[in-house]
Design a protein around this motif. Sequence first.
Motif, PDB file in Angstrom:
ATOM      1  N   ALA A 136      46.375  13.360 -20.782  1.00 25.16           N
ATOM      2  CA  ALA A 136      46.208  12.161 -21.604  1.00 25.16           C
ATOM      3  C   ALA A 136      45.201  11.205 -20.959  1.00 25.16           C
ATOM      4  O   ALA A 136      45.549  10.152 -20.441  1.00 25.16           O
ATOM      5  CB  ALA A 136      47.555  11.473 -21.810  1.00 25.16           C
ATOM      6  N   THR A 137      43.936  11.592 -21.003  1.00 26.30           N
ATOM      7  CA  THR A 137      42.878  10.751 -20.428  1.00 26.30           C
ATOM      8  C   THR A 137      42.301   9.787 -21.460  1.00 26.30           C
ATOM      9  O   THR A 137      41.640   8.818 -21.103  1.00 26.30           O
ATOM     10  CB  THR A 137      41.739  11.622 -19.869  1.00 26.30           C
ATOM     11  N   TYR A 138      42.532  10.052 -22.744  1.00 25.90           N
ATOM     12  CA  TYR A 138      42.039   9.198 -23.821  1.00 25.90           C
ATOM     13  C   TYR A 138      43.219   8.668 -24.635  1.00 25.90           C
ATOM     14  O   TYR A 138      44.313   9.220 -24.598  1.00 25.90           O
ATOM     15  CB  TYR A 138      41.132   9.983 -24.776  1.00 25.90           C
ATOM     16  N   SER A 139      42.969   7.591 -25.384  1.00 22.31           N
ATOM     17  CA  SER A 139      43.941   7.096 -26.363  1.00 22.31           C
ATOM     18  C   SER A 139      43.171   6.630 -27.588  1.00 22.31           C
ATOM     19  O   SER A 139      42.086   6.046 -27.464  1.00 22.31           O
ATOM     20  CB  SER A 139      44.751   5.927 -25.800  1.00 22.31           C
ATOM     21  N   THR A 140      43.714   6.874 -28.755  1.00 18.09           N
ATOM     22  CA  THR A 140      43.054   6.461 -29.987  1.00 18.09           C
ATOM     23  C   THR A 140      42.912   4.952 -30.080  1.00 18.09           C
ATOM     24  O   THR A 140      42.005   4.454 -30.748  1.00 18.09           O
ATOM     25  CB  THR A 140      43.841   6.949 -31.213  1.00 18.09           C
ATOM     26  N   ASP A 146      45.655  18.628 -33.097  1.00 17.27           N
ATOM     27  CA  ASP A 146      45.321  19.084 -31.749  1.00 17.27           C
ATOM     28  C   ASP A 146      45.182  17.869 -30.828  1.00 17.27           C
ATOM     29  O   ASP A 146      44.854  16.772 -31.284  1.00 17.27           O
ATOM     30  CB  ASP A 146      44.011  19.874 -31.776  1.00 17.27           C
ATOM     31  N   GLU A 147      45.429  18.068 -29.541  1.00 14.55           N
ATOM     32  CA  GLU A 147      45.372  16.989 -28.537  1.00 14.55           C
ATOM     33  C   GLU A 147      46.282  15.831 -28.953  1.00 14.55           C
ATOM     34  O   GLU A 147      45.880  14.657 -28.951  1.00 14.55           O
ATOM     35  CB  GLU A 147      43.929  16.503 -28.339  1.00 14.55           C
ATOM     36  N   ALA A 148      47.503  16.162 -29.304  1.00 15.45           N
ATOM     37  CA  ALA A 148      48.448  15.163 -29.814  1.00 15.45           C
ATOM     38  C   ALA A 148      48.726  14.043 -28.821  1.00 15.45           C
ATOM     39  O   ALA A 148      49.123  12.941 -29.212  1.00 15.45           O
ATOM     40  CB  ALA A 148      49.757  15.848 -30.197  1.00 15.45           C
ATOM     41  N   GLN A 149      48.514  14.310 -27.521  1.00 14.07           N
ATOM     42  CA  GLN A 149      48.791  13.292 -26.505  1.00 14.07           C
ATOM     43  C   GLN A 149      47.858  12.084 -26.615  1.00 14.07           C
ATOM     44  O   GLN A 149      48.137  11.034 -26.035  1.00 14.07           O
ATOM     45  CB  GLN A 149      48.680  13.891 -25.095  1.00 14.07           C
ATOM     46  N   ASP A 150      46.763  12.206 -27.374  1.00  8.70           N
ATOM     47  CA  ASP A 150      45.812  11.095 -27.509  1.00  8.70           C
ATOM     48  C   ASP A 150      46.282  10.033 -28.500  1.00  8.70           C
ATOM     49  O   ASP A 150      45.727   8.931 -28.531  1.00  8.70           O
ATOM     50  CB  ASP A 150      44.443  11.622 -27.968  1.00  8.70           C
ATOM     51  N   LEU A 151      47.278  10.346 -29.315  1.00 12.08           N
ATOM     52  CA  LEU A 151      47.737   9.406 -30.340  1.00 12.08           C
ATOM     53  C   LEU A 151      48.504   8.252 -29.718  1.00 12.08           C
ATOM     54  O   LEU A 151      49.232   8.419 -28.747  1.00 12.08           O
ATOM     55  CB  LEU A 151      48.604  10.131 -31.370  1.00 12.08           C
TER      56      LEU A 151
END
Length: 365
Positions: free
Chosen positions: A181-185, A149-154
């Motif tokens: 995409a407000t976060y990134s891992t 879920d929320e794959a855009q964070d990867l």
Amino acid sequence: MNSNKLIIAAAGSGKTTFLINESLKKSANKVLITTYTQANEEEIRKKFIKVNKCIPENIAILTWFSFLLKHGVRPYQGCLFGDDIKGLILVNNQSARYSKEKDIKKHYFTNGRKIYSDKISKFVCICNEKSSGSVVDRLSRIYSHIYIDEAQDLAGYDLELLKLLFKCNSSTLLVGDPRQATYSTNNASKNKKYKKSKIIHFFEDIPNEIEIEIDDTSLAINYRCISDICNLSNKLFPDLQSAKSGNTKTTEHDGVFLVRTQDAEEYLQKFNPVQLQDTKRTEVNCNYKVMNYGESKGLSFKRVLIYPTKPVRDWLKNNHSDLAPTSRAKLYVAITRAEYSVGIVYDFDSNTNIEGVNKYNDEKE
């Protein structure tokens, strides 16, 4: 036979509920659901209870980093590092910037033997290589289905790990909204060109030997926002499939409105919107509920009042003006929290004309 699929979901389309329903269909198989943030992991658990009264035993729910530690690092860490690993340390920037890759201890770990969050996917990929694919093979033997879920964070080496998952015996389903995409891992330089909303290009550029279906229509209906709100949010990402509104209800105050600073308190009194600010430094009315843009992600309100930054005000004047990727994503999140009305604090005048946006108290002009 395994299958891989990415579903590009619009805000308010029910993507998390969709993942839950899909996983409930797999009662005979082990299913892993993973997502980046702890807040979203908790939301998935809550929705499971709401939909199914309990979380079935065959379904595991883990944050992305917990998943990497449990199934990526620990089983085959001996391929790279023989000491006991004490856990993970979150870092916002690039860790151990001047360390050499061959110096495993300094490159991947703190002095307390905690692995850096921006290096953990890289560590997993290398362990998989040195163990002749055993890391991913073990994972695919445990879980027949892997849902992200929320794959855009990867970001970074996470994407290299995805390539390995796409070639294993598990079926992989990713759901996400590149517009949120407000976060990134991590902030690693690896795969930097695919960061945030540009992650869609990673899936388009997948090598021919890896099969993945990209679906941008199944979850393209925004059931939260009315059409005027959807139309404004669509302008932020014209290259992506436009979301359509599934909310046809009407109230006494519907649409998108510019609200002058002098009218903000009256607007708050009359409609009681949730105030959304970029940072806590923004001047707001403390007598009414207020949240940061990012904090509001995943939530839904009847009405919001947005305090825009200067770049956002410039974008409103001209939708083609430059807006940084994070600012663009945060604005999208803020706009799409509202079901019926979006107010934007903006000192308009008689010459202000923004398509699809109304002026509150225009008669006072």
